[in-house]
Design an enzyme around this catalytic site. Structure first.
Site, PDB file in Angstrom:
ATOM      1  N   SER A 138       8.497 -28.848  16.629  1.00 29.52           N
ATOM      2  CA  SER A 138       9.440 -29.469  16.734  1.00 29.52           C
ATOM      3  C   SER A 138      10.806 -28.323  16.975  1.00 29.52           C
ATOM      4  CB  SER A 138      10.086 -30.030  15.504  1.00 29.52           C
ATOM      5  OG  SER A 138      11.368 -30.459  15.358  1.00 29.52           O
ATOM      6  N   TYR A 151      11.276 -29.912   6.525  1.00 28.49           N
ATOM      7  CA  TYR A 151      10.566 -30.169   7.622  1.00 28.49           C
ATOM      8  C   TYR A 151      10.617 -28.806   8.587  1.00 28.49           C
ATOM      9  CZ  TYR A 151      10.076 -32.688  12.113  1.00 28.49           C
ATOM     10  OH  TYR A 151       9.557 -33.313  13.437  1.00 28.49           O
TER      11      TYR A 151
END
Ligand SMILES: NC(=O)c1ccc[n+]([C@@H]2O[C@H](COP(=O)([O-])OP(=O)(O)OC[C@H]3O[C@@H](n4cnc5c(N)ncnc54)[C@H](OP(=O)(O)O)[C@@H]3O)[C@@H](O)[C@H]2O)c1
Length: 247
Positions: A138, A151
């Site tokens: 990501s 995350y």
């Protein structure tokens, strides 16, 4: 790009980015193995892939070691080889340091521990085929976002894992990561966030280009990286983020 006779495992192939990756590989004649927990969604995507070629749906919770082991076993029983491993399954959750460890464990078990275990079990087969690995990381691995610290940490670790794999497995096996910014999926709905449907659009609006990416754009990059056209690429992380990191 032709993936005829190539066996491609896509974790998290039951919806979102993973489903689109599986469908696009099937369109290029790959034998696709899709992994997820939701049987109905898995069946739906497997049927779409079977319209193009062979597909195997494996219902497995990747946070359970024995189920990760079963993914490799069932793939080898059905297809006899692994050419491409796409570690795509992942979850996002809001976290605050004061809340302690529960969400940390959930995020790291899904986004990192399961990836490490599945990759370790797939590597002997990937060495035999001189295959490659693609980790769906990501943009959040390269920039911190409020409420998403854990995350972001998991994806930063995944990027470093990708580089480590490239070093350990060269010259037999290539390993690369794709680092998307906001992509139009239900990831924040699956995170159980109130108003989850609108979160991804808000992130998209906050990029330089003011939009989310489509899953197909991530799938196209995966096809390229998995193909012989990317024979010189290993240990790289490819950001597709509408300029999210720079904003
Ligand atoms: N959407 C974005 O904006 C975005 C941006 C950057 C990176 N990413 C990354 O892209 C990947 C895919 O995200 P997405 O947006 O497509 O999310 P999604 O629509 O929520 O899909 C997540 C997939 O992961 C699977 N999964 C989650 N936990 C699992 C577990 N324990 N065992 C097996 N499968 C599991 C889900 O399958 P089941 O529900 O069937 O279990 C589902 O197929 C993730 O790694 C995410 O971090 C997404």
């Amino acid at each position: 790009m032709d993936f005829k006779n190539k066996v491609v495992i896509v974790t998290g192939g039951s919806c979102g980015i993973g489903a689109e990756i599986a469908i696009q590989f099937a369109k290029q004649s790959a034998k696709v193995v899709i992994v997820g927990r939701n049987e109905e969604r898995l069946r739906n995507i497997a049927e779409q892939c079977e319209g193009q070629g062979e597909a195997l749906a494996i219902k497995a919770d990747l946070t359970i070691d024995s189920e990760v082991e079963r993914v490799v076993e069932e793939t080898i029983i059905r297809f006899g080889q692994i050419d491409v491993l796409i570690n795509n399954a992942g979850i996002v959750k809001n976290t605050k340091i004061q809340e302690g460890i529960p969400n940390y464990d959930k995020i790291f078990n899904t986004n990192l521990r399961s990836v490490y275990l599945l990759t370790s079990l797939a590597v002997p087969h990937l060495i035999k085929t001189k295959g490659n690995i693609i980790n769906i990381s990501s943009a959040a691995g390269q920039k911190i976002f409020p409420t998403l610290t854990v995350y972001c940490m998991s994806k930063a670790a995944l990027d470093m894992f990708t580089k480590g794999l490239a070093v350990e497995l060269a010259p037999s096996v290539r390993a690369n990561a794709i680092n998307p910014g906001p992509v139009k999926t239900d990831i924040f709905v699956h995170a159980g966030l109130e108003g989850g449907e609108t979160v991804i659009d808000a992130y998209g609006a906050a990029t330089l280009l003011g939009k989310c990416s489509a899953c197909k754009e991530i799938a196209d990059m995966a096809l390229y990286l998995a193909s012989d056209k990317a024979n010189s690429i290993t240990g790289s992380t490819f950001v597709i983020d509408n300029g999210f990191i720079l904003k």
